[in-house]
Design a protein around this motif. Structure first.
Motif, short mmCIF file in Angstrom:
data_model
loop_
_atom_site.label_atom_id
_atom_site.label_comp_id
_atom_site.label_asym_id
_atom_site.label_seq_id
_atom_site.Cartn_x
_atom_site.Cartn_y
_atom_site.Cartn_z
N CYS A 1 0.80 -1.22 0.00
CA CYS A 1 0.00 0.00 0.00
C CYS A 1 0.84 1.27 0.00
CB CYS A 1 -0.92 0.02 1.22
SG CYS A 1 -2.09 -1.34 1.25
N PHE A 2 2.00 1.21 0.62
CA PHE A 2 2.90 2.37 0.74
C PHE A 2 4.29 1.97 0.25
CE2 PHE A 2 -0.43 2.94 3.87
CZ PHE A 2 -0.75 4.29 3.77
N PRO A 3 4.48 1.82 -1.06
CA PRO A 3 5.76 1.31 -1.58
C PRO A 3 6.96 2.17 -1.23
CG PRO A 3 4.30 1.98 -3.37
CD PRO A 3 3.52 2.09 -2.10
N GLU A 4 6.76 3.44 -0.93
CA GLU A 4 7.87 4.33 -0.60
C GLU A 4 8.28 4.25 0.88
OE1 GLU A 4 4.18 6.39 0.50
OE2 GLU A 4 4.73 5.27 -1.25
N ALA A 5 7.53 3.50 1.67
CA ALA A 5 7.82 3.41 3.11
C ALA A 5 9.13 2.65 3.35
CB ALA A 5 6.68 2.71 3.84
N PRO A 6 9.88 3.07 4.36
CA PRO A 6 11.11 2.34 4.71
C PRO A 6 10.77 1.00 5.36
CG PRO A 6 10.67 4.03 6.33
CD PRO A 6 9.63 4.20 5.26
N GLN A 7 11.78 0.20 5.60
CA GLN A 7 11.59 -1.08 6.31
C GLN A 7 10.98 -0.79 7.68
OE1 GLN A 7 11.85 -3.79 4.84
NE2 GLN A 7 12.37 -5.43 6.23
N ILE A 8 9.96 -1.53 8.06
CA ILE A 8 9.23 -1.28 9.30
C ILE A 8 9.45 -2.43 10.28
CG2 ILE A 8 6.95 -0.85 10.28
CD1 ILE A 8 7.09 1.25 8.34
N ASP A 9 9.66 -2.09 11.54
CA ASP A 9 9.79 -3.09 12.60
C ASP A 9 8.47 -3.86 12.72
OD1 ASP A 9 10.00 -4.53 14.96
OD2 ASP A 9 10.58 -2.81 16.19
N PRO A 10 8.50 -5.19 12.60
CA PRO A 10 7.27 -5.99 12.67
C PRO A 10 6.55 -5.89 14.02
CG PRO A 10 9.15 -7.38 12.08
CD PRO A 10 9.67 -6.01 12.33
N ALA A 11 7.22 -5.43 15.05
CA ALA A 11 6.59 -5.31 16.36
C ALA A 11 5.70 -4.07 16.48
CB ALA A 11 7.65 -5.28 17.45
N LEU A 12 5.83 -3.14 15.54
CA LEU A 12 5.05 -1.91 15.62
C LEU A 12 3.59 -2.13 15.23
CD1 LEU A 12 7.23 0.92 14.01
CD2 LEU A 12 6.47 0.75 16.37
N ASP A 13 2.68 -1.50 15.97
CA ASP A 13 1.28 -1.43 15.57
C ASP A 13 1.17 -0.25 14.62
OD1 ASP A 13 0.40 -3.55 17.12
OD2 ASP A 13 -0.05 -2.27 18.84
N LEU A 14 0.68 -0.50 13.42
CA LEU A 14 0.58 0.55 12.41
C LEU A 14 -0.87 0.83 12.06
CD1 LEU A 14 3.38 -0.77 10.08
CD2 LEU A 14 3.54 1.16 11.66
N TRP A 15 -1.14 2.09 11.72
CA TRP A 15 -2.47 2.53 11.33
C TRP A 15 -2.37 3.28 10.02
CZ3 TRP A 15 -6.51 0.78 14.05
CH2 TRP A 15 -6.23 0.25 15.32
N ALA A 16 -3.34 3.06 9.16
CA ALA A 16 -3.33 3.72 7.86
C ALA A 16 -4.67 4.39 7.60
CB ALA A 16 -3.04 2.71 6.76
N LEU A 17 -4.59 5.52 6.92
CA LEU A 17 -5.77 6.24 6.46
C LEU A 17 -5.78 6.13 4.94
CD1 LEU A 17 -8.19 8.22 6.81
CD2 LEU A 17 -6.50 10.08 6.72
N PHE A 18 -6.93 5.73 4.39
CA PHE A 18 -7.11 5.59 2.96
C PHE A 18 -8.31 6.41 2.52
CE2 PHE A 18 -5.08 1.70 4.32
CZ PHE A 18 -4.14 1.44 3.34
N GLY A 19 -8.27 6.90 1.29
CA GLY A 19 -9.44 7.54 0.71
C GLY A 19 -10.49 6.48 0.41
N ALA A 20 -11.70 6.91 0.15
CA ALA A 20 -12.79 5.98 -0.14
C ALA A 20 -12.48 5.06 -1.31
CB ALA A 20 -14.08 6.75 -0.42
N ASP A 21 -11.67 5.53 -2.25
CA ASP A 21 -11.31 4.72 -3.41
C ASP A 21 -10.09 3.84 -3.17
OD1 ASP A 21 -9.30 6.61 -3.33
OD2 ASP A 21 -9.55 7.26 -5.40
N GLY A 22 -9.56 3.86 -1.93
CA GLY A 22 -8.41 3.02 -1.59
C GLY A 22 -7.07 3.71 -1.71
N THR A 23 -7.08 4.99 -2.09
CA THR A 23 -5.83 5.74 -2.20
C THR A 23 -5.19 5.90 -0.83
OG1 THR A 23 -6.69 6.97 -4.08
CG2 THR A 23 -4.80 7.92 -2.93
N PRO A 24 -3.94 5.45 -0.64
CA PRO A 24 -3.28 5.62 0.65
C PRO A 24 -3.00 7.10 0.93
CG PRO A 24 -1.86 4.42 -0.89
CD PRO A 24 -3.10 4.76 -1.61
N ILE A 25 -3.32 7.53 2.15
CA ILE A 25 -3.13 8.92 2.54
C ILE A 25 -2.07 9.06 3.63
CG2 ILE A 25 -4.25 10.95 3.57
CD1 ILE A 25 -6.88 9.94 2.31
#
Length: 85
Positions: free
Chosen positions: A37-61
């Motif tokens: 969903c966020f191809p530009e994101a850096p490597q993320i620690d798997p232990a982190l709880d992550l939250w994402a906001l998307f537009g109604a059409d699925g666009t990642p915000i």
């Protein structure tokens, strides 16, 4: 006059844009789903709880480790929010 059993017909394009600019959805994400969903994101620690906001059409915000931030961003963009589980 009310029509009984009336069915609304939407094209795929109309359905994809339903709520666009008005509705955003918030969902918890696993680190392994971030790259899709966020191809530009850096490597993320798997232990982190992550939250994402998307537009109604699925666009990642927004991607964050702070759930409240998603609501603040949605309000800033004048989006009504819904949560997906």
């Amino acid at each position: 006059m009310l029509l009984k059993n009336a069915t609304a017909r939407l094209t795929q394009s109309e359905l994809a844009h339903l709520g666009s600019g008005e509705v955003g959805y918030i969902r918890k994400m696993r680190s392994e789903d971030v790259t899709r969903c966020f191809p530009e994101a850096p490597q993320i620690d798997p232990a982190l709880d992550l939250w994402a906001l998307f537009g109604a059409d699925g666009t990642p915000i927004l991607l964050t480790d702070n759930r409240s931030s998603t609501f603040f961003k949605a309000a800033e963009d004048d989006l009504k929010t819904v949560s997906l589980h």
